[in-house]
Structure formats: C-alpha cells, structure tokens
Scaffold this motif. Structure first.
Motif, PDB file in Angstrom:
ATOM      1  N   LEU A 211      -8.848  45.704 -49.886  1.00 15.55           N
ATOM      2  CA  LEU A 211      -9.965  44.809 -49.605  1.00 15.55           C
ATOM      3  C   LEU A 211     -10.988  44.776 -50.734  1.00 15.55           C
ATOM      4  O   LEU A 211     -12.000  44.084 -50.630  1.00 15.55           O
ATOM      5  CB  LEU A 211     -10.648  45.214 -48.300  1.00 15.55           C
ATOM      6  CG  LEU A 211      -9.781  45.125 -47.044  1.00 15.55           C
ATOM      7  CD1 LEU A 211     -10.552  45.603 -45.823  1.00 15.55           C
ATOM      8  CD2 LEU A 211      -9.265  43.711 -46.824  1.00 15.55           C
ATOM      9  N   LEU A 282     -18.408  45.615 -47.331  1.00 18.61           N
ATOM     10  CA  LEU A 282     -17.385  44.592 -47.101  1.00 18.61           C
ATOM     11  C   LEU A 282     -17.764  43.660 -45.958  1.00 18.61           C
ATOM     12  O   LEU A 282     -17.575  42.449 -46.051  1.00 18.61           O
ATOM     13  CB  LEU A 282     -16.041  45.254 -46.784  1.00 18.61           C
ATOM     14  CG  LEU A 282     -15.411  46.122 -47.879  1.00 18.61           C
ATOM     15  CD1 LEU A 282     -14.141  46.780 -47.357  1.00 18.61           C
ATOM     16  CD2 LEU A 282     -15.103  45.286 -49.120  1.00 18.61           C
ATOM     17  N   ALA A 299     -16.566  43.578 -38.780  1.00 19.14           N
ATOM     18  CA  ALA A 299     -16.212  42.281 -39.363  1.00 19.14           C
ATOM     19  C   ALA A 299     -16.271  41.202 -38.285  1.00 19.14           C
ATOM     20  O   ALA A 299     -15.984  41.459 -37.112  1.00 19.14           O
ATOM     21  CB  ALA A 299     -14.815  42.350 -39.964  1.00 19.14           C
ATOM     22  N   LEU A 305     -11.644  38.052 -43.403  1.00 16.54           N
ATOM     23  CA  LEU A 305     -11.703  39.484 -43.693  1.00 16.54           C
ATOM     24  C   LEU A 305     -11.089  40.294 -42.563  1.00 16.54           C
ATOM     25  O   LEU A 305     -10.343  41.261 -42.807  1.00 16.54           O
ATOM     26  CB  LEU A 305     -13.157  39.905 -43.917  1.00 16.54           C
ATOM     27  CG  LEU A 305     -13.399  41.405 -44.134  1.00 16.54           C
ATOM     28  CD1 LEU A 305     -12.725  41.876 -45.419  1.00 16.54           C
ATOM     29  CD2 LEU A 305     -14.909  41.692 -44.168  1.00 16.54           C
ATOM     30  N   GLN A 308      -7.327  39.872 -42.681  1.00 21.78           N
ATOM     31  CA  GLN A 308      -6.795  40.505 -43.881  1.00 21.78           C
ATOM     32  C   GLN A 308      -6.774  42.027 -43.735  1.00 21.78           C
ATOM     33  O   GLN A 308      -5.797  42.687 -44.105  1.00 21.78           O
ATOM     34  CB  GLN A 308      -7.645  40.102 -45.087  1.00 21.78           C
ATOM     35  CG  GLN A 308      -7.118  40.600 -46.427  1.00 21.78           C
ATOM     36  CD  GLN A 308      -8.024  40.211 -47.584  1.00 21.78           C
ATOM     37  OE1 GLN A 308      -9.164  39.770 -47.375  1.00 21.78           O
ATOM     38  NE2 GLN A 308      -7.532  40.363 -48.797  1.00 21.78           N
TER      39      GLN A 308
END
Length: 806
Positions: A211, A282, A299, A305, A308
């Motif tokens: 990531l 992130l 997230a 994201l 993923q």
C-alpha cells in the motif's frame, strides 16, 4: 480470482523455497485446499499416535465410514422416507471404539471423530491423562485389554478453539515443540476449527508495503508477537518490538507449519481477514475508533484503498499460510463504531465480506459476538441486525463468546437467527485463578448437544473454547470437550475417573493416598469448582496499590469495562471475595497438606505437582488479605510500627509464594522471558539479534505488568503468580505502599494526596519492564517443603479473615 496487490513488495524471504515442498512451513500440495475424507485423511492421526503412544501403532486399525445417510447405509430402524439431512442423529459425527485380541479398531466418520475415539481408547486402555500438562508419551499395556464396542457421537459438528488474545497471553513466544504438543491436544479433544495468528505479522507487513508504506514503518506499526492479537483486531498499533526480516520469515515458517499440521489432522484452519483498520498515514483520520487510548483509523468501506488492502492481505496470506476459506474479522471488538447509522454499519460489514469473497469465493466470516455484550448500550438489536444484513446466511458464523457466564443466545433469538457456536471463555488475561462451574458446564453442553440434534436453538452448529489464555484449570477443558460427546459417564463418575488419571491415584492404590486424593478432589468440586463459580477468585498478591484504601472493591470485573471514576486502577481483581469462598480456605489448606505426601511417590504424575503448587498458591494468596487489611487499619490509627510489622507478614507470604512458583517450570518468569528472546534467535547460536531480543523481553515483561502505556487501563490484567515477578515487581510495589502508609501514620498532619505513591509505583513498573536482568529458567527447590512453608504462613493468617477457621 483475487486482484493482484498493488505497490512494492516486502524484502523478507518466503517461508520455504518453492522447490522444497518438504521443508518445514513449505507449501502443501493443495495450498490448504483439502479434499475432505480423501484417502490420506487419517495419515496425520497415525503420525500423532507415533508421537504420543508409539506402543499402540502396530495394533491400531483406522477406518472411515460415510457420515450422511444414503439408501445403502441407512440403519434398518430408520423412519421410512427420512431425508438424508434429518436432524435425528443420522448426520451426527461419530466414532466406534473396540479392542479385542490385542488390536484396537476405530471406525469414524471424520478424522476428528477418529482422534476423539483414540482419546477415549487411551483413557480406557492406558489410564492416560490427556490434559494440557499430562505426560507427553502414553505407556501402552501389552497385550491390550479387550473393550467392547462403544459408539460416541455428537451433533455439535463445528468445534472452534482459541481466542485471538491467547496468541498473546499464552502463545506469543511458543516454538514448534510447544505448538506440536498443543495441536495434538486439539486433535485428541475434537477441535475442528482452530484459529491461527502465527505468521500474520508477516502478512500485515507485506500488505502495508504493497500500500506504499516504508518497510520499517510497516514493521513498527505491526509490532511484536506479544501484542499481535490486538493489532490483528485493529485496536492497537505501533506497540512492541518491530520484527526484522529474519524474524518475520521465521514467524511465517512457524505459522505455515502449524497450519499444515492442523490440516493433516483434519482441521479447518481459521485465519484473519481484513476489517478496515490501517495506519492513519494511509487511511486518514476521518473515521477512527478508540481502544484503551489508541486511536485507530478505518479505511472508507467504499474506497479503492479498502478493496486494495483486502486483496493484498488475502494474497499474501494465501501465499504464506494457505487457506481453508474461514476468516476471523472483528472490526469493533471493544470499540464503539464511528457512526450510529445502520446503513453505514451495513456498508462496513458488506465491504469486509466482499473483500473476503473477492479473494476467495468460498469465504466464511467468523465474528465474535463479544462487542454485543461488552458494548451492549451501543449494540441494540437493530444495529446488530443491520451490521449482519448484507452477509449471506451461510457465510457468517457468530460466536456466543462468554456462554458459561453471560450467554447471549437466549436474548438474541439464538444469535439473531444466524449460524452460531456456544463458547466457553472461562479465563481472562491468563492471571491466576482456580475456578469453574463444572456441573453446570456438563449440563449446559448436554442440552446443547440435544438442541443441535433437534434444531430447537435455531442454527446452533457447535461449541468453542475461547478462553483468553490456556490456564491452570485443566479439568474445565477436559470436562467441556468430553461433554460434547454422547454417551458421557455421569458427572460424578467422570470426576472420579479424571482425578484417578490425573493424580495417579486409583482405588487399588494404598488406601491412605487414595482417600486423601478423593477428599481433596471432593472439596475442590464443592468450592473452587462448585455451582456458580464462573468467575475467578481475585488474588491480592498481584493487586496494584494505589491509595490509602484497599484496591479490591474499585477494580475491574473481568469482562466488563473499567469504571470511569478515579482510574485507571489495576484491572486484575474482581470485587471483594464472598464469605463462602473465604470460609473454604482452611479446608483447602488442609487438603493441600494431605496431598503433599503423595508427591514423594516414585510414580507421582507431574500434573499432581502442578495442582498442589496451584492449590497452595491459592490459599497463600487469599490469606494476604489479612495483613493488607491490617495495614490499612493501622495507618488510619496512626500506628506506623504496626504497618511495618504487618508488611513483614505480607512480605513473608509473597516470598513463600515465589518459592513455590520457583519449583515449577510453567511458573518461572525467566522461562517466559527466555522464550521471548528466542524469537530474535538468542539462545540459538549464530544469527542472534540482541537489540531485538531486548525489545522482545520488554514486550514480555510489559504484557504481564503495565501492558501498554501508563495512561491505559490494563495494568496487571495479565499479572501472574510467577517466580521472579512476584518478588521483584509485586512485592516492590507493596513495599513502596507500606513505606508510604507508615510515613503518613508517623506524620498525621501530612497531606493524603496519593500522587507521590502513584509516581513511585509507576517508576517501579517502568524500571522492571525496562530491565534485562536475567531470571532462572530451570525449576529450583523442593515443592513439598515450599508448599508446606507457604501453608504454615497462610494458616496463621486465616483466623483474621474468617474467625471460625479453628
């Protein structure tokens, strides 16, 4: 097919070279996708027999039979037209055990049932104690005695094992030898669905690198094995040692070896999934959950994201550990979601499941029901149903996690009508406590067996042992796993049989020894293992002194949130103990004394030594209430001299308890620390990383003392009666408390502000967990002498707790 992970790749090596399928931890032929009931399904069980009862192997015959009814194998008395899936026992998992002519034959529907049949045979034919701490090798008589055919069956087909936090409180630093022994225990006790977190740290680091995170930052975020369970559940981060590539590779190797062995024994391995928690760099900080002071970012479920990250996690996990399609994800285990919207709860759960399904079309989600109890004010029935609403009925299994104490099934329409397992949580944090409501446990499981067979509790499909640590109450787990299978002996008969196997004292042994054992066991069944004993008796020795008052009444009940007022105090104690259990201390002390002579027998089982030590420690710890109460009273009266005199009595008790613990390998803090350092290669020769070893030692010390940070509320949650920590940590805190009380008593006008004491307590804790001073790793001293010395001190204090003990 799952999407390929994006981004870079981590630098640590794969667990085994692709061209070496025989290497420990190397890829299995089917990458974990096993054909059940295949030709070799029983090979793993034969290898287990070779490890645990090699003398039986030449005389063992194993056969598999169909589990489902077909026209050809339906019994003659089956109701006409009964369907193949009739819930009348025809689908029950079963095994038939028969010994004749010196040969043992096990005929079973599954490898797991065959292993349970093996366990029954070892108990009946060999008198074997198959507990956690029983003998590693069973002596097999020759020739084998004849045993008429006996069929054992159960309708509780899913048998789950291991709470995520057990991988911290007990298994954080286990090597393969320890794991192999416990996997054998799982098989012999019928476990079909073990959780495995070992190696997930390697998976997480790889995912984070994919990531876009720096490799070292990713390793710091994931932390060390002591705290991996909480990072896996998304409620901690950046806690503990950051593992090197070499250590991550070794962990992945071990995790694969564990999973492959479990698969060889017919088990379905449960691995973690992705719940949405990611580093703030992130995922940002728009969506966060809080736990014990850690802020954890989530997230957005609709984001690229999230998908993923899930794809990367499953890709690397399958590569390193294989898959059996079952994934444990607990997105809000003890945290309140960042929303009150049912729609958003459903969105999050849907994203979690779709992340699994995209990687594995056969994915099944295992979800602990714990938050629905722990945060009951938030988790209304409507919110729970919303959370579950978009996950297909057959793709979710709920765990009624604390069933023996706070069951949810009867107030939630049998866990909201979903597939569910009734679970035994039993112990919290691994801290000391002899307890368990054995009779009710046996009755409950008999009822659940029947309910699963006739469908009267909706979609009940099995049972789980979800204890937070593998503790000192072997009888609880032996009874639970035995009560899953019908027929079971009457509970009183089973108790007698278990005692005879565990303590090596049968009716034909010397009468005095047999009577002492029976009397002690009967007393334990009436007291520590009596009706209603679903909670541990708190240990004063490991309480955290925090003010001029005793800490008992203000401290956390295991399994509930900390009180908001004046926190955080230590969380290792329940409220003050009840009079009945205090009144049992004198009889328990006499029972322990009567068992001590049995230790001198040449054939004394190690399990008896373990139990004598634990019983003496229980009595000794409880007797400490007397000097502690007296110190408080003396300080209030301004009698500094008496404060110090009573502390001397407390000090004697703690040191005597430490001496008892020193005789037992499982009660040495030095062994715990050495195991932690071994993760860095220390003790294994070349390749040792001393800096990493020091960090891992700090983690090991932290987990059983401060836990996380001084500002969090888990101090002493996992405190133990271990030699070394009792004397150097817990006694040091009591000494500081005694000095503070005595000083205040000498100067009545002195301010009562407890902050100077608390500052000193914090300093003692931080100094101890930062230390690398070595502790012994081998037992020392004589248990019989040490136990009697502790009992002498304890019995002198008991009249002050319960006046009629004489």
């Amino acid at each position: 097919m799952s999407p390929e992970p994006a981004g870079g790749s981590s630098s640590f090596e794969d667990p085994a070279a692709p061209d070496d399928p025989t290497a420990p931890g190397g890829p299995s032929e089917l990458d974990g996708l096993r054909e059940l009931d295949g030709p070799g399904e029983l090979d793993g069980l034969r290898e287990l027999v070779g490890r645990r009862a090699p003398g039986l192997l030449p005389h063992l015959h194993l056969d598999l039979v169909p589990r489902l009814r077909t026209p050809e194998d339906a019994p003659e008395d089956a109701p006409e037209g009964a369907p193949e899936d009739a819930p009348d026992g025809a689908r029950a998992e079963h095994v038939t055990v028969e010994a004749s002519g010196g040969e043992l034959r096990l005929t079973a529907t599954t490898a797991s049932a065959a292993a349970v049949g093996l366990a029954r045979a070892l108990e009946v034919l060999c008198g074997a104690d198959l507990s956690f701490d029983g003998p590693s090798v069973v002596e097999v008589p020759s020739p084998l005695p004849d045993v008429p055919a006996q069929r054992y069956e159960t309708s509780l087909g899913l048998r789950y094992h291991l709470n995520p936090v057990a991988f911290g409180y007990t298994m954080a630093f286990w090597d393969w030898e320890r794991w192999e022994r416990h996997i054998d225990w799982m098989a012999l006790h019928g476990v079909t669905m073990p959780l495995n977190l070992v190696g997930h740290d390697a998976v997480l680091v790889r995912m984070l690198v994919d990531l876009g995170m720096d490799r070292d930052a990713a390793a710091r975020f994931v932390g060390g094995p002591a705290f991996l369970p909480w990072t896996t559940m998304g409620i901690t981060h950046d806690l503990g040692a950051a593992l090197t590539d070499e250590a991550l590779t070794a962990r992945a190797q071990l995790g694969r070896r564990i999973a492959d062995r479990e698969r060889e024994l017919g088990m379905t391995v449960v691995l973690p999934g992705f719940g949405g928690q990611l580093p703030a760099q992130l995922a940002g900080t728009e969506r966060t959950i809080d736990w014990q002071g850690w802020q954890n970012s989530l997230a957005d479920p609709d984001s690229a994201l999230f998908a993923q990250a899930a794809a990367s996690l499953h890709h690397h996990q399958r590569e390193l550990l294989g898959t059996d399609h079952h994934y444990a994800v607990d997105p809000y285990i003890e945290s309140v979601p960042p929303t009150t919207s049912p729609q958003e709860l459903a969105d999050h759960a849907e994203a979690i499941f779709e992340g699994m399904r995209a990687a594995d079309p056969d994915a099944v989600w295992i979800l602990q029901g714990w938050p629905f109890h722990y945060k009951a004010s938030y988790w209304t029935a409507d919110r729970v149903r919303s959370l579950l609403s978009r996950v297909p009925e057959d793709r979710l299994i709920l765990l009624d996690l604390w069933g023996e104490h706070a069951p949810m099934w009867h107030s939630t329409d049998a866990m909201y009508g979903r597939r569910w397992l009734w679970c035994l949580a039993h112990t919290f944090g691994g801290r000391f406590g002899l307890f368990g409501d054995l009779a009710s446990l046996a009755e409950d499981l008999a009822g659940f067996r029947e309910a699963a067979a006739d469908g009267t509790r909706r979609r009940l499909e099995g049972f789980g042992i979800t204890t937070e640590a593998l503790d000192d109450n072997a009888v609880v787990y032996e009874l639970a796993t035995r009560a899953l299978w019908d027929p079971k002996p009457p509970t009183t008969d089973w108790f007698a049989e278990h005692m005879a196997r565990r303590w090596g004292v049968a009716a034909d042994r010397p009468a005095q020894a047999a009577q002492a054992a029976r009397d002690a066991w009967e007393l334990l069944l009436q007291t520590l293992y009596g009706r209603g004993r679903t909670r541990a008796t708190p240990s004063p020795l490991i309480a955290r002194p925090w003010s001029a008052q005793l800490p008992f009444a203000s401290q956390r009940l295991a399994g509930e949130p900390l009180p908001a007022a004046d926190g955080p105090p230590s969380s290792n104690l329940d409220a003050e103990n009840d009079a009945e259990m205090l009144g049992a201390l004198a009889p328990l002390a006499r029972a322990a004394r009567n068992l001590v002579p049995l230790l001198a027998r040449d054939s004394c089982p190690d399990a008896l030594s373990h139990d004598v030590a634990q019983l003496a420690l229980h009595v000794g710890a409880q007797s400490a209430r007397a000097p502690l109460r007296a110190m408080v009273a003396a300080a209030a009266a301004g009698d500094a001299q008496r404060v110090r005199r009573e502390f001397a009595a407390l000090e004697d008790l703690v040191l005597a308890a430490d001496a008892v613990a020193a005789t037992r390998p499982e009660l040495l803090v030095g062994r715990w620390i050495a195991d932690a350092r071994a993760v860095a290669g220390v003790g294994a020769g070349a390749g040792a990383d001393e800096q990493l070893a020091d960090a891992l030692e700090r983690d090991a010390r932290s987990l059983i003392s401060v836990w996380g940070e001084q500002s969090s509320g888990l101090h002493d949650y996992s405190a133990r009666h271990w030699s070394g920590s009792l004397s150097d940590l817990h006694l040091a805190r009591w000494r500081a408390w005694a000095d503070w009380l005595a000083s205040a008593a000498e100067e009545p006008a002195a301010p009562s502000d407890p902050e100077p004491l608390r500052t000193q307590i914090r300093r003692i804790e931080e100094d101890w967990r930062d230390s690398t001073s070595p502790y012994p790793t081998a037992p020392r001293g004589d248990l019989a002498a040490a136990a009697l010395a502790l009992l002498d001190l304890a019995e002198a204090q008991l009249p002050r707790i319960v006046p009629d003990t004489k």
